[in-house]
Design a protein around this motif. Structure first.
Motif, mmCIF file in Angstrom:
data_model
loop_
_atom_site.group_PDB
_atom_site.id
_atom_site.type_symbol
_atom_site.label_atom_id
_atom_site.label_comp_id
_atom_site.label_asym_id
_atom_site.label_seq_id
_atom_site.Cartn_x
_atom_site.Cartn_y
_atom_site.Cartn_z
ATOM 1 N N GLY A 195 0.659 -1.223 0.097
ATOM 2 C CA GLY A 195 0.012 0.006 -0.023
ATOM 3 C C GLY A 195 0.860 1.253 0.121
ATOM 4 N N PHE A 196 0.303 2.508 0.645
ATOM 5 C CA PHE A 196 1.077 3.547 0.701
ATOM 6 C C PHE A 196 1.517 3.816 2.191
ATOM 7 C CE2 PHE A 196 -1.164 4.463 -3.307
ATOM 8 C CZ PHE A 196 -0.074 4.493 -4.250
ATOM 9 N N THR A 197 1.895 2.676 2.685
ATOM 10 C CA THR A 197 2.274 2.551 4.320
ATOM 11 C C THR A 197 3.741 3.371 4.609
ATOM 12 O OG1 THR A 197 2.943 0.414 4.213
ATOM 13 C CG2 THR A 197 0.605 0.732 4.616
ATOM 14 N N ASP A 198 4.409 3.983 3.802
ATOM 15 C CA ASP A 198 5.650 4.159 3.886
ATOM 16 C C ASP A 198 5.832 5.230 2.805
ATOM 17 O OD1 ASP A 198 8.933 4.589 4.277
ATOM 18 O OD2 ASP A 198 8.215 3.555 6.020
ATOM 19 N N PRO A 199 6.710 6.638 3.212
ATOM 20 C CA PRO A 199 7.060 7.320 2.005
ATOM 21 C C PRO A 199 8.272 6.488 1.007
ATOM 22 C CG PRO A 199 7.314 8.291 4.259
ATOM 23 C CD PRO A 199 6.948 7.096 4.444
ATOM 24 N N CYS A 200 8.490 5.471 1.599
ATOM 25 C CA CYS A 200 9.642 5.058 0.550
ATOM 26 C C CYS A 200 8.960 4.303 -0.612
ATOM 27 C CB CYS A 200 10.466 3.797 1.215
ATOM 28 S SG CYS A 200 9.543 2.519 1.436
ATOM 29 N N ILE A 201 7.900 4.084 -0.545
ATOM 30 C CA ILE A 201 7.106 3.575 -1.888
ATOM 31 C C ILE A 201 6.897 4.494 -2.942
ATOM 32 C CG2 ILE A 201 4.765 2.543 -2.522
ATOM 33 C CD1 ILE A 201 6.113 0.875 -0.307
ATOM 34 N N PHE A 202 6.865 5.848 -2.551
ATOM 35 C CA PHE A 202 6.695 7.070 -3.402
ATOM 36 C C PHE A 202 8.128 7.428 -4.181
ATOM 37 C CE2 PHE A 202 3.110 7.732 -0.444
ATOM 38 C CZ PHE A 202 2.171 8.108 -1.342
ATOM 39 N N TYR A 252 6.595 -4.257 -4.463
ATOM 40 C CA TYR A 252 7.740 -3.397 -5.172
ATOM 41 C C TYR A 252 7.757 -4.035 -6.477
ATOM 42 C CZ TYR A 252 12.127 -1.865 -6.667
ATOM 43 O OH TYR A 252 13.206 -1.424 -7.598
ATOM 44 N N SER A 253 8.087 -3.175 -7.530
ATOM 45 C CA SER A 253 8.541 -3.606 -8.944
ATOM 46 C C SER A 253 9.688 -2.882 -9.377
ATOM 47 C CB SER A 253 7.188 -3.285 -9.781
ATOM 48 O OG SER A 253 6.912 -2.041 -9.860
ATOM 49 N N HIS A 254 10.500 -3.695 -10.074
ATOM 50 C CA HIS A 254 11.816 -3.157 -10.470
ATOM 51 C C HIS A 254 11.691 -3.219 -12.072
ATOM 52 C CE1 HIS A 254 15.855 -2.043 -9.459
ATOM 53 N NE2 HIS A 254 16.414 -2.750 -10.593
ATOM 54 N N THR A 255 12.554 -1.883 -12.618
ATOM 55 C CA THR A 255 12.640 -2.063 -14.118
ATOM 56 C C THR A 255 13.914 -2.503 -14.272
ATOM 57 O OG1 THR A 255 11.259 0.099 -14.158
ATOM 58 C CG2 THR A 255 12.698 -0.511 -15.916
ATOM 59 N N GLN A 256 14.090 -3.454 -15.066
ATOM 60 C CA GLN A 256 15.259 -4.183 -15.142
ATOM 61 C C GLN A 256 16.514 -3.538 -15.924
ATOM 62 O OE1 GLN A 256 14.739 -7.427 -18.142
ATOM 63 N NE2 GLN A 256 16.879 -8.200 -17.951
ATOM 64 N N GLY A 257 17.605 -3.501 -15.192
ATOM 65 C CA GLY A 257 18.594 -2.679 -15.685
ATOM 66 C C GLY A 257 18.829 -1.355 -14.866
ATOM 67 N N GLN A 258 17.972 -1.053 -14.054
ATOM 68 C CA GLN A 258 18.158 -0.020 -13.052
ATOM 69 C C GLN A 258 18.718 -0.353 -11.779
ATOM 70 O OE1 GLN A 258 17.084 3.262 -13.926
ATOM 71 N NE2 GLN A 258 17.131 2.191 -15.642
ATOM 72 N N PRO A 259 19.639 0.672 -11.082
ATOM 73 C CA PRO A 259 20.450 0.384 -9.909
ATOM 74 C C PRO A 259 19.305 0.093 -8.862
ATOM 75 C CG PRO A 259 20.334 2.645 -10.253
ATOM 76 C CD PRO A 259 19.672 1.998 -11.490
ATOM 77 N N PHE A 260 20.065 -0.743 -7.798
ATOM 78 C CA PHE A 260 19.384 -1.012 -6.644
ATOM 79 C C PHE A 260 19.897 -0.111 -5.822
ATOM 80 C CE2 PHE A 260 18.530 -5.075 -8.745
ATOM 81 C CZ PHE A 260 17.268 -5.439 -8.177
ATOM 82 N N THR A 261 19.173 1.192 -5.780
ATOM 83 C CA THR A 261 19.584 2.201 -4.641
ATOM 84 C C THR A 261 19.096 2.091 -3.511
ATOM 85 O OG1 THR A 261 17.507 3.291 -5.310
ATOM 86 C CG2 THR A 261 19.002 3.950 -6.840
ATOM 87 N N ASP A 262 19.474 2.978 -2.591
ATOM 88 C CA ASP A 262 19.093 2.840 -1.073
ATOM 89 C C ASP A 262 17.399 2.846 -0.921
ATOM 90 O OD1 ASP A 262 21.828 2.467 -0.246
ATOM 91 O OD2 ASP A 262 21.997 4.724 0.218
ATOM 92 N N ASP A 263 17.108 3.785 -1.656
ATOM 93 C CA ASP A 263 15.563 3.914 -1.900
ATOM 94 C C ASP A 263 14.754 2.539 -2.114
ATOM 95 O OD1 ASP A 263 15.377 6.402 -1.002
ATOM 96 O OD2 ASP A 263 15.444 7.436 -3.118
#
Length: 196
Positions: free
Chosen positions: A149-156, A165-176
């Protein structure tokens, strides 16, 4: 009884394996017993061997145990991570799920907390429909869907996907990104603990 979490992933090139590993680590830190498991590869060995990156990932994760119905019975919570294929989960994950009729028939999947993550090659490559397709199956089980859900600011900060969580392939695994995955895993463990 504490939280016994099965983190089950399928990964061709490593993205969902990495996501699942981050989630497993966060869940362990939150106090859960965790089994990191992969769905069985169903593609022909010749096809896997014919693509260097696919072959390399298969070899690198050869020691990761394959998920089984027994793991599903052991767990009282599940976190699934699978890439999208044409807007639904990869067939390898579907093939694993389709082996669970016996456990489902005796109620072994009901009343357990479940959450899901996914990835795609591009931002709008079917992530949300893939997560919803996973949850549709889990609702049939009688499992309790625990989306972030939108239960934490990190979601935004990572795209604002409330389904998982959904990741776009090739993008870095940042701290966010790591924070978003960890939040989803911790939320799942928290809810699973209340159910247990």
């Amino acid at each position: 009884m504490g939280v016994q979490l099965a983190v089950i992933y399928y990964s061709t090139y490593g993205t969902n394996h990495h996501m699942a590993t981050l989630a497993a680590e966060a869940a362990q830190a939150a106090g859960a017993q965790v089994r990191l498991l992969k769905a069985l590869e169903t593609a022909p060995a010749a096809v896997v061997a014919g693509q260097d990156a696919w072959k390399a990932h298969a070899e690198a994760t050869a020691a990761v145990p394959t998920a089984s119905a027994a793991d599903m019975e052991w767990a009282n919570a599940y976190l699934f991570s699978a890439p999208t294929r044409f807007g639904v989960m990869a067939s390898q994950m579907r093939a694993f799920i389709d082996t669970l009729g016996g456990v489902w028939a005796k109620g072994g999947l009901a009343n357990k907390a479940v959450s899901a993550m996914t990835s795609a090659q591009n931002t709008h490559g079917g992530q949300e429909t893939t997560l919803l397709s996973l949850y549709t199956t889990m609702i049939h089980w009688g499992a309790i869907v625990v989306a972030p859900g939108f239960t934490d600011p990190c979601i935004f900060k990572t795209g604002g996907n409330p389904y998982g969580y959904s990741h776009t392939q090739g993008q870095p695994f940042t701290d966010d990104v790591k924070a978003s995955i960890a939040h989803q895993a911790r939320r799942l463990v928290q809810v699973a603990g209340k159910l247990a």
